[in-house]
Design a protein around this motif. Sequence first.
Motif, PDB file in Angstrom:
ATOM      1  N   GLN A  48     -86.373   5.654 -44.173  1.00  0.00           N
ATOM      2  CA  GLN A  48     -86.149   6.681 -45.207  1.00  0.00           C
ATOM      3  C   GLN A  48     -84.693   7.168 -45.263  1.00  0.00           C
ATOM      4  N   PRO A  49     -84.036   7.441 -44.105  1.00  0.00           N
ATOM      5  CA  PRO A  49     -82.621   7.848 -44.189  1.00  0.00           C
ATOM      6  C   PRO A  49     -81.736   6.775 -44.834  1.00  0.00           C
ATOM      7  N   THR A  50     -82.032   5.507 -44.558  1.00  0.00           N
ATOM      8  CA  THR A  50     -81.261   4.411 -45.173  1.00  0.00           C
ATOM      9  C   THR A  50     -81.435   4.430 -46.689  1.00  0.00           C
ATOM     10  N   ILE A  51     -82.681   4.633 -47.123  1.00  0.00           N
ATOM     11  CA  ILE A  51     -82.949   4.658 -48.568  1.00  0.00           C
ATOM     12  C   ILE A  51     -82.164   5.809 -49.212  1.00  0.00           C
ATOM     13  N   LYS A  52     -82.152   6.955 -48.516  1.00  0.00           N
ATOM     14  CA  LYS A  52     -81.403   8.111 -49.054  1.00  0.00           C
ATOM     15  C   LYS A  52     -79.914   7.783 -49.150  1.00  0.00           C
ATOM     16  N   LEU A  53     -79.407   7.100 -48.138  1.00  0.00           N
ATOM     17  CA  LEU A  53     -77.982   6.736 -48.134  1.00  0.00           C
ATOM     18  C   LEU A  53     -77.662   5.796 -49.313  1.00  0.00           C
ATOM     19  N   TYR A  54     -78.480   4.760 -49.490  1.00  0.00           N
ATOM     20  CA  TYR A  54     -78.229   3.818 -50.588  1.00  0.00           C
ATOM     21  C   TYR A  54     -78.403   4.495 -51.946  1.00  0.00           C
ATOM     22  N   ALA A  55     -79.365   5.420 -52.016  1.00  0.00           N
ATOM     23  CA  ALA A  55     -79.591   6.124 -53.288  1.00  0.00           C
ATOM     24  C   ALA A  55     -78.330   6.906 -53.665  1.00  0.00           C
ATOM     25  N   LYS A  56     -77.714   7.555 -52.650  1.00  0.00           N
ATOM     26  CA  LYS A  56     -76.487   8.315 -52.910  1.00  0.00           C
ATOM     27  C   LYS A  56     -75.378   7.376 -53.362  1.00  0.00           C
ATOM     28  N   LYS A  57     -75.263   6.245 -52.677  1.00  0.00           N
ATOM     29  CA  LYS A  57     -74.198   5.292 -53.017  1.00  0.00           C
ATOM     30  C   LYS A  57     -74.400   4.743 -54.428  1.00  0.00           C
ATOM     31  N   LYS A  58     -75.663   4.498 -54.761  1.00  0.00           N
ATOM     32  CA  LYS A  58     -75.943   4.004 -56.117  1.00  0.00           C
ATOM     33  C   LYS A  58     -75.521   5.065 -57.138  1.00  0.00           C
ATOM     34  N   ASP A  59     -75.862   6.325 -56.868  1.00  0.00           N
ATOM     35  CA  ASP A  59     -75.486   7.400 -57.808  1.00  0.00           C
ATOM     36  C   ASP A  59     -73.965   7.488 -57.952  1.00  0.00           C
ATOM     37  N   TRP A  60     -73.249   7.352 -56.834  1.00  0.00           N
ATOM     38  CA  TRP A  60     -71.773   7.396 -56.924  1.00  0.00           C
ATOM     39  C   TRP A  60     -71.253   6.232 -57.769  1.00  0.00           C
ATOM     40  N   MET A  61     -71.856   5.079 -57.560  1.00  0.00           N
ATOM     41  CA  MET A  61     -71.424   3.905 -58.342  1.00  0.00           C
ATOM     42  C   MET A  61     -71.672   4.148 -59.834  1.00  0.00           C
ATOM     43  N   MET A  62     -72.840   4.710 -60.166  1.00  0.00           N
ATOM     44  CA  MET A  62     -73.161   4.974 -61.582  1.00  0.00           C
ATOM     45  C   MET A  62     -72.180   6.006 -62.147  1.00  0.00           C
ATOM     46  N   GLU A  63     -71.887   7.041 -61.338  1.00  0.00           N
ATOM     47  CA  GLU A  63     -70.961   8.086 -61.772  1.00  0.00           C
ATOM     48  C   GLU A  63     -69.567   7.489 -62.019  1.00  0.00           C
ATOM     49  N   ALA A  64     -69.128   6.661 -61.078  1.00  0.00           N
ATOM     50  CA  ALA A  64     -67.794   6.056 -61.202  1.00  0.00           C
ATOM     51  C   ALA A  64     -67.730   5.149 -62.434  1.00  0.00           C
ATOM     52  N   LEU A  65     -68.780   4.373 -62.665  1.00  0.00           N
ATOM     53  CA  LEU A  65     -68.785   3.473 -63.830  1.00  0.00           C
ATOM     54  C   LEU A  65     -68.747   4.286 -65.117  1.00  0.00           C
ATOM     55  N   GLU A  66     -69.554   5.339 -65.152  1.00  0.00           N
ATOM     56  CA  GLU A  66     -69.623   6.195 -66.340  1.00  0.00           C
ATOM     57  C   GLU A  66     -68.246   6.818 -66.627  1.00  0.00           C
ATOM     58  N   GLU A  67     -67.648   7.391 -65.563  1.00  0.00           N
ATOM     59  CA  GLU A  67     -66.322   8.030 -65.699  1.00  0.00           C
ATOM     60  C   GLU A  67     -65.268   7.047 -66.173  1.00  0.00           C
ATOM     61  N   THR A  68     -65.346   5.820 -65.659  1.00  0.00           N
ATOM     62  CA  THR A  68     -64.239   4.877 -65.837  1.00  0.00           C
ATOM     63  C   THR A  68     -64.400   3.971 -67.062  1.00  0.00           C
ATOM     64  N   PHE A  69     -65.641   3.682 -67.434  1.00  0.00           N
ATOM     65  CA  PHE A  69     -65.827   2.649 -68.464  1.00  0.00           C
ATOM     66  C   PHE A  69     -66.536   3.110 -69.734  1.00  0.00           C
ATOM     67  N   SER A  70     -66.984   4.374 -69.763  1.00  0.00           N
ATOM     68  CA  SER A  70     -67.832   4.726 -70.907  1.00  0.00           C
ATOM     69  C   SER A  70     -67.055   4.758 -72.221  1.00  0.00           C
ATOM     70  N   ASP A  71     -65.714   4.731 -72.159  1.00  0.00           N
ATOM     71  CA  ASP A  71     -64.953   4.750 -73.408  1.00  0.00           C
ATOM     72  C   ASP A  71     -64.720   3.336 -73.980  1.00  0.00           C
ATOM     73  N   ILE A  72     -65.110   2.305 -73.236  1.00  0.00           N
ATOM     74  CA  ILE A  72     -64.860   0.940 -73.738  1.00  0.00           C
ATOM     75  C   ILE A  72     -66.133   0.365 -74.360  1.00  0.00           C
ATOM     76  N   GLU A  73     -65.971  -0.188 -75.556  1.00  0.00           N
ATOM     77  CA  GLU A  73     -67.139  -0.790 -76.215  1.00  0.00           C
ATOM     78  C   GLU A  73     -67.519  -2.104 -75.544  1.00  0.00           C
ATOM     79  N   GLY A  74     -68.825  -2.348 -75.450  1.00  0.00           N
ATOM     80  CA  GLY A  74     -69.284  -3.659 -74.962  1.00  0.00           C
ATOM     81  C   GLY A  74     -69.365  -3.773 -73.449  1.00  0.00           C
ATOM     82  N   ILE A  75     -69.160  -2.660 -72.725  1.00  0.00           N
ATOM     83  CA  ILE A  75     -69.390  -2.724 -71.270  1.00  0.00           C
ATOM     84  C   ILE A  75     -70.712  -2.026 -70.966  1.00  0.00           C
ATOM     85  N   GLU A  76     -71.573  -2.755 -70.279  1.00  0.00           N
ATOM     86  CA  GLU A  76     -72.884  -2.184 -69.923  1.00  0.00           C
ATOM     87  C   GLU A  76     -73.166  -2.474 -68.464  1.00  0.00           C
ATOM     88  N   TRP A  77     -73.992  -1.651 -67.887  1.00  0.00           N
ATOM     89  CA  TRP A  77     -74.400  -1.912 -66.508  1.00  0.00           C
ATOM     90  C   TRP A  77     -75.838  -1.449 -66.320  1.00  0.00           C
TER      91      TRP A  77
END
Length: 417
Positions: free
Chosen positions: A299-328
């Motif tokens: 369970q702690p590992t799952i929590k750790l990966y969940a946090k990392k996934k959220d950071w990755m989603m946040e970083a992608l959103e912050e960095t790429f949401s202004d470009i057309e045609g990029i999806e994840w």
Amino acid sequence: MKLESKLSKVSNRIKSSIIRELLKDASLPGIISFGGGVPDPKTFPREKLAEISSEIINKEYAMTLQYGTTEGDPLLKKEYMKLMEKYYGVDWLHEDNMVFTVGSQQALYLIGMTFLDEQSWMSASKPIYLGAASAFIQRGPNFINVPLTEDGMDLDYLEKNLEELKQKGEIENFKFAYVISNFHNPAGVSMSLDKRRKLIQLAEKYDFYIVEDDPYGALRFEGDPIPSIYSMAPERTVLLNTFSKVLSPGLRIGAVMGPKDVIRRITMVKQAADLCSSPLTHRLAARYMEKYDLVEEIQPTIKLYAKKKDWMMEALEETFSDIEGIEWVNPEGGLFTWLTLPEGIDTMDMFPLAKENKVLYIPGEAFYIGEPERNKMRMSFCLPPKEDIFEGIKRLRKTIETYCEEKGIELKIKTKK
Ligand SMILES: Cc1ncc(COP(=O)(O)O)c(C=O)c1O
């Protein structure tokens, strides 16, 4: 002597792993790698494993340091059956329904050996897990490469192709559908319950097996678990689980479950491959499972990966949401997201530039059997710490901008509303 002229057909078909080549520099200082799908070593329960290791070598050496049976440690089977019953409602398993392999990778290889010849047909998703592709390609079968959508394989496409095989009188040669049911590697998506049921119907109609590869199912961060295909159709499904992502890949233990006659065949092929896998790691995993609840412990590992996934989603959103045609893909579990870049960007061609900018990913091209989709990439979020996730995504933006400038590709910036 000319080596190639002496090599077998199989050996000549094998190519060295692109991933390994590309990630040679992953551990160099300053590099941020979203490349490998390797667990974070901090998640390994090393003290607990060290203590059990010492005990099983001192007290059980006659078993742990000896050859074992090809099927694997009976105690590990017993513990695994308990886990399958407790967490997945699978209460019919018998020892003869299981064989342990050297990771799931060996299971894929043995399944290829057991079922496939050059006349055979099988289906797999497009994109496909690279290790599965290598294992199956060695046998030289024909593939139906089924496009993947956000809720799993396009089963209408599969059915159309199966029907064509039937019309040509070749349906007997269709052996199995290979499926990664949860948090696909590389694409991050899971197969919906409806599609799992529909696939079982197709398997019944056209009489084939389903090979369900599920290394990531236990690593769910959000959403409700979906019953495995195996739990709904145990008479025609072979389920591949592994300890790699939930305990330690260094143990090299995969668990294969399926109909007794299929397991017997796989075991016979395994006997020729390695006689037996390691009784030492089997007993280590068995005593660990006896002492601790594997699912609770991760369970702690799952929590750790969940946090990392959220950071990755946040970083992608912050960095790429202004470009057309990029999806994840926003995965509900597992270790990967899958990026689609604007048409014209070739992620393999862009890779050296990314390396110069000290950020690594796996170009989509690595995950195709036929014609690749070149504007895709796999990104793993399990290993880098938070600051590296944000910095790495920034470096990726810079890489994409420079690449597009050099190639004369126009990046369309969305107009703000
Ligand atoms: C889909 C899939 N299958 C099988 C494997 C092989 O895992 P192992 O051999 O470590 O059990 C992996 C490893 O990443 C995977 O992603």
